[in-house]
Design an enzyme around this catalytic site. Sequence first.
Site, PDB file in Angstrom:
ATOM      1  N   HIS A 156       0.858  -1.181   0.000  1.00 45.50           N
ATOM      2  CA  HIS A 156       0.000   0.000   0.000  1.00 45.50           C
ATOM      3  C   HIS A 156       0.894   1.231   0.000  1.00 45.50           C
ATOM      4  O   HIS A 156       1.713   1.411   0.904  1.00 45.50           O
ATOM      5  CB  HIS A 156      -0.924   0.028   1.222  1.00 45.50           C
ATOM      6  N   CYS A 157       0.736   2.072  -1.012  1.00 47.53           N
ATOM      7  CA  CYS A 157       1.585   3.255  -1.155  1.00 47.53           C
ATOM      8  C   CYS A 157       0.782   4.503  -0.792  1.00 47.53           C
ATOM      9  O   CYS A 157      -0.169   4.853  -1.504  1.00 47.53           O
ATOM     10  CB  CYS A 157       2.115   3.364  -2.586  1.00 47.53           C
TER      11      CYS A 157
END
Length: 280
Positions: A156-157
């Site tokens: 998850h960025c």
Amino acid sequence: MKKSPAHRCRDIERQAGYLQPEHCAPPLTRPRSDAMWFIRDCCGIVCGVITWCLVFYAEFVVLFVMLLPAKNLLYSLINGALFSTLAFLALASHARAMCTDPGAVPKGNATKEFIESLQLKPGQVVYKCPKCCSIKPDRAHHCSVCKRCIKKMDHHCPWVNNCVGEKNQKFFVLFTVSVFSLECCYFTFSPPATVILLIFLCFEGLLFLIFTSVMFGTQVHSICTDETGIEQLKKEERRWVKRTKWMNMRVVFGHPFSIAWLSPFATPDHGKADYYQYVV
């Protein structure tokens, strides 16, 4: 048969009744398939806004502070057009990575009716995610920020306010490539500029250069080995078919190879597969 660690950490059941459908009722309102994907995470939204502001700041400094005062008009036009094109591609790739469904599994579909509709055969099982009450495909992982299971979730960025998964990995890679090229252009312009603005721009360029080069390298390695970042971190047992590096690239960017690989507006064709039934 002895179970592997990857199997032990999953909730695997052969009978639909054991999934407790009364606790996994589907939501009353299902999202439309054409609805835009957007994660309402405060940290991610702030990081996304900061990313866009930094790109616009770089555009302003390069065009109006560094190139506009230059005496060579042709030099300014060519480099300005190149820089503006890269900035546009970076923002377009960022927008596609942020607003594209990364491969979310339908939430709350672990119902008795849905399990029975799969018509499981002997030797086939389904994986259940106890956090979002969904039928969990192989190689999918639950994201605590998106609150969904994501197919082939890499990570998850927060900078794109989204997970990097099966359906948006191409756009994330294009974003890192565009920003990397953008930062390299910072150090090719020689006209004088305001010292403070130039120092801040160089500092921004170095930070993004390091970030994008590391992310690009890890993403290319992940694609070529067909192993997500989470799978590498957890050292999960490989149970999927091994393909060549070129085939893995085509799976992410689309079939066949074309100029569309470099376009953030071309959605790759990932093909269709049965995500729910597996043989053990």
